[in-house]
Design a protein around this motif. Structure first.
Motif, PDB file in Angstrom:
ATOM      1  N   ASP A 260       4.008   1.075   7.081  1.00 48.34           N
ATOM      2  CA  ASP A 260       5.066   2.087   7.138  1.00 48.34           C
ATOM      3  C   ASP A 260       6.015   1.834   5.962  1.00 48.34           C
ATOM      4  O   ASP A 260       6.676   0.792   5.915  1.00 48.34           O
ATOM      5  CB  ASP A 260       5.799   1.945   8.485  1.00 48.34           C
ATOM      6  CG  ASP A 260       6.782   3.082   8.683  1.00 48.34           C
ATOM      7  OD1 ASP A 260       6.628   4.119   8.029  1.00 48.34           O
ATOM      8  OD2 ASP A 260       7.708   2.904   9.493  1.00 48.34           O
TER       9      ASP A 260
ATOM     10  N   GLN B  87       3.770  -9.454  11.512  1.00 41.32           N
ATOM     11  CA  GLN B  87       4.579  -8.343  10.972  1.00 41.32           C
ATOM     12  C   GLN B  87       5.534  -8.874   9.910  1.00 41.32           C
ATOM     13  O   GLN B  87       6.166  -9.925  10.111  1.00 41.32           O
ATOM     14  CB  GLN B  87       5.377  -7.686  12.096  1.00 41.32           C
ATOM     15  CG  GLN B  87       6.065  -6.405  11.673  1.00 41.32           C
ATOM     16  CD  GLN B  87       6.625  -5.664  12.868  1.00 41.32           C
ATOM     17  OE1 GLN B  87       7.478  -6.195  13.571  1.00 41.32           O
ATOM     18  NE2 GLN B  87       6.145  -4.456  13.113  1.00 41.32           N
ATOM     19  N   ASP B  88       5.609  -8.173   8.795  1.00 41.31           N
ATOM     20  CA  ASP B  88       6.562  -8.573   7.751  1.00 41.31           C
ATOM     21  C   ASP B  88       6.782  -7.387   6.808  1.00 41.31           C
ATOM     22  O   ASP B  88       6.027  -6.400   6.859  1.00 41.31           O
ATOM     23  CB  ASP B  88       6.041  -9.789   6.971  1.00 41.31           C
ATOM     24  CG  ASP B  88       7.172 -10.695   6.494  1.00 41.31           C
ATOM     25  OD1 ASP B  88       8.302 -10.194   6.318  1.00 41.31           O
ATOM     26  OD2 ASP B  88       6.917 -11.891   6.292  1.00 41.31           O
ATOM     27  N   THR B  89       7.793  -7.522   5.953  1.00 43.06           N
ATOM     28  CA  THR B  89       8.150  -6.434   5.031  1.00 43.06           C
ATOM     29  C   THR B  89       8.100  -6.931   3.596  1.00 43.06           C
ATOM     30  O   THR B  89       8.515  -8.060   3.313  1.00 43.06           O
ATOM     31  CB  THR B  89       9.576  -5.930   5.360  1.00 43.06           C
ATOM     32  OG1 THR B  89       9.563  -5.441   6.701  1.00 43.06           O
ATOM     33  CG2 THR B  89      10.013  -4.809   4.435  1.00 43.06           C
TER      34      THR B  89
ATOM     35  N   ASN C  11       5.277 -13.138   3.421  1.00 41.34           N
ATOM     36  CA  ASN C  11       4.980 -11.695   3.365  1.00 41.34           C
ATOM     37  C   ASN C  11       3.852 -11.405   2.365  1.00 41.34           C
ATOM     38  O   ASN C  11       3.039 -10.496   2.596  1.00 41.34           O
ATOM     39  CB  ASN C  11       6.252 -10.868   3.089  1.00 41.34           C
ATOM     40  CG  ASN C  11       6.939 -11.228   1.786  1.00 41.34           C
ATOM     41  OD1 ASN C  11       6.568 -12.179   1.104  1.00 41.34           O
ATOM     42  ND2 ASN C  11       7.954 -10.476   1.444  1.00 41.34           N
TER      43      ASN C  11
ATOM     44  N   THR D  62       2.149  -4.263   9.770  1.00 38.01           N
ATOM     45  CA  THR D  62       1.927  -4.810  11.119  1.00 38.01           C
ATOM     46  C   THR D  62       0.421  -4.947  11.307  1.00 38.01           C
ATOM     47  O   THR D  62      -0.312  -3.951  11.281  1.00 38.01           O
ATOM     48  CB  THR D  62       2.508  -3.878  12.200  1.00 38.01           C
ATOM     49  OG1 THR D  62       3.865  -3.586  11.860  1.00 38.01           O
ATOM     50  CG2 THR D  62       2.463  -4.545  13.571  1.00 38.01           C
TER      51      THR D  62
ATOM     52  N   THR E 166       3.243   6.639   6.085  1.00 41.38           N
ATOM     53  CA  THR E 166       2.661   5.753   7.104  1.00 41.38           C
ATOM     54  C   THR E 166       1.150   5.903   7.101  1.00 41.38           C
ATOM     55  O   THR E 166       0.640   7.013   6.909  1.00 41.38           O
ATOM     56  CB  THR E 166       3.209   6.156   8.499  1.00 41.38           C
ATOM     57  OG1 THR E 166       4.630   6.062   8.448  1.00 41.38           O
ATOM     58  CG2 THR E 166       2.705   5.233   9.588  1.00 41.38           C
TER      59      THR E 166
ATOM     60  N   HIS F 174      10.563  -0.142   0.860  1.00 42.29           N
ATOM     61  CA  HIS F 174      10.450  -1.153   1.912  1.00 42.29           C
ATOM     62  C   HIS F 174       9.181  -0.845   2.705  1.00 42.29           C
ATOM     63  O   HIS F 174       9.095   0.209   3.341  1.00 42.29           O
ATOM     64  CB  HIS F 174      11.669  -1.118   2.838  1.00 42.29           C
ATOM     65  CG  HIS F 174      12.911  -1.621   2.164  1.00 42.29           C
ATOM     66  ND1 HIS F 174      13.650  -2.685   2.640  1.00 42.29           N
ATOM     67  CD2 HIS F 174      13.526  -1.235   1.024  1.00 42.29           C
ATOM     68  CE1 HIS F 174      14.673  -2.911   1.824  1.00 42.29           C
ATOM     69  NE2 HIS F 174      14.625  -2.044   0.848  1.00 42.29           N
ATOM     70  N   THR F 175       8.215  -1.745   2.635  1.00 41.44           N
ATOM     71  CA  THR F 175       6.935  -1.505   3.313  1.00 41.44           C
ATOM     72  C   THR F 175       6.749  -2.528   4.419  1.00 41.44           C
ATOM     73  O   THR F 175       6.687  -3.742   4.153  1.00 41.44           O
ATOM     74  CB  THR F 175       5.756  -1.607   2.321  1.00 41.44           C
ATOM     75  OG1 THR F 175       6.020  -0.761   1.211  1.00 41.44           O
ATOM     76  CG2 THR F 175       4.445  -1.188   2.985  1.00 41.44           C
ATOM     77  N   GLN F 176       6.662  -2.014   5.636  1.00 39.61           N
ATOM     78  CA  GLN F 176       6.431  -2.920   6.768  1.00 39.61           C
ATOM     79  C   GLN F 176       4.928  -2.937   7.091  1.00 39.61           C
ATOM     80  O   GLN F 176       4.314  -1.888   7.279  1.00 39.61           O
ATOM     81  CB  GLN F 176       7.208  -2.472   7.993  1.00 39.61           C
ATOM     82  CG  GLN F 176       7.088  -3.485   9.130  1.00 39.61           C
ATOM     83  CD  GLN F 176       7.842  -3.026  10.362  1.00 39.61           C
ATOM     84  OE1 GLN F 176       7.501  -2.015  10.972  1.00 39.61           O
ATOM     85  NE2 GLN F 176       8.860  -3.775  10.727  1.00 39.61           N
TER      86      GLN F 176
END
Ligand SMILES: C[S@@+](CC[C@H](N)C(=O)[O-])C[C@H]1O[C@@H](n2cnc3c(N)ncnc32)[C@H](O)[C@@H]1O
Length: 227
Positions: free
Chosen positions: A157, A183-185, A3, A170, A144, A166-168
């Motif tokens: 996001d 994609q990862d968080t 990540n 993509t 976002t 928590h930040t995703q």
């Protein structure tokens, strides 16, 4: 890809250059007072701060847990390694952890990290780091955004709840006529100032809350090694 490596691959799309420069100026002016000869930059990223300190005559080493970041440092001829701070050899006049590095750790990891920092400082050594305030998480980081260029498309996001962001990430990368999706968080943790008081190896000697964006979003923490 980890990540942190995905973060490294997206950083140029996040629009944080101005904030990063402002942080570098702040750290540089704080360090100026201490006349240091050696510096360890923990979570050094692409090495921008080391470049500035080297031009001031300071011998610098950088470490980061992202190998993508470290390869970019090495490509510029910087002394950089992808290792944990506990595995660093030698001791330094000053250590810095710039732009949220401490927020990447939960409380247990943070306490171990700060112990290791103390053991890598010379007597009278100084450690400077910044953390996000609650406003930094809720007003600045949460939300976002998207960004793109000819080869990449990024969606970020972020949600802040229970003292965790928590930040995703993509990322779509163009490869010939196909897009590859990554994609990862990343989880970042809010830390109260009291976490930094009464540490066994470091004494908090100053704290300053300041604004990188439009709200009081960051606190700068300055520590001395305890004798
Ligand atoms: C927001 S970036 C800041 C990079 C750099 N300090 C700058 O100002 O440009 C945070 C960096 O901390 C690194 N990082 C996170 N946790 C770390 C740890 N425990 N030890 C070393 N690096 C870490 C990440 O890989 C990332 O490069």
């Amino acid at each position: 890809m980890t990540n942190l490596d995905l973060y490294a691959k997206t950083e140029h799309l996040l629009g944080i250059e101005e904030a990063t420069e402002a942080l570098y100026d702040l750290y540089r002016s704080e360090l100026d007072e201490y006349k240091i000869k050696t510096l360890l930059d923990v979570g050094c990223g692409r090495g921008g701060f080391m470049q500035r300190m080297i031009s001031d005559g300071v011998k610098c080493k950088g470490i980061d847990l992202s190998s993508v970041m470290i390869e970019e440092c090495k490509a510029q001829g910087l002394d950089a390694e992808c290792i944990d701070v506990a595995d660093v050899e030698g001791t330094y006049d000053a250590i810095v952890a710039i732009f949220d590095v401490l927020n990447f750790m939960n409380k247990d990891a943070l306490v171990k990290f700060l112990d290791a920092i103390s053991s890598k400082l010379n007597d009278d050594g100084i450690f400077i780091a910044d953390i996000n305030t609650l406003y930094g998480f809720s007003d600045v980081a949460e939300g976002t955004m998207s960004a793109e260029n000819d080869k990449e498309f990024l969606v970020v996001d972020a949600e802040f709840a229970n003292d965790e962001l928590h930040t995703q990430f993509t990322l779509f990368e163009k490869n010939d006529n196909k897009f590859i999706k990554h994609q990862d968080t990343i989880i970042q943790y809010f830390h109260k100032i009291k976490t930094f008081q009464n540490l066994s190896g470091l004494k908090l000697i100053d704290k300053q809350t300041f604004s990188l964006y439009d709200t009081e979003d960051k606190t700068l923490l300055i520590f001395k090694k305890r004798q």
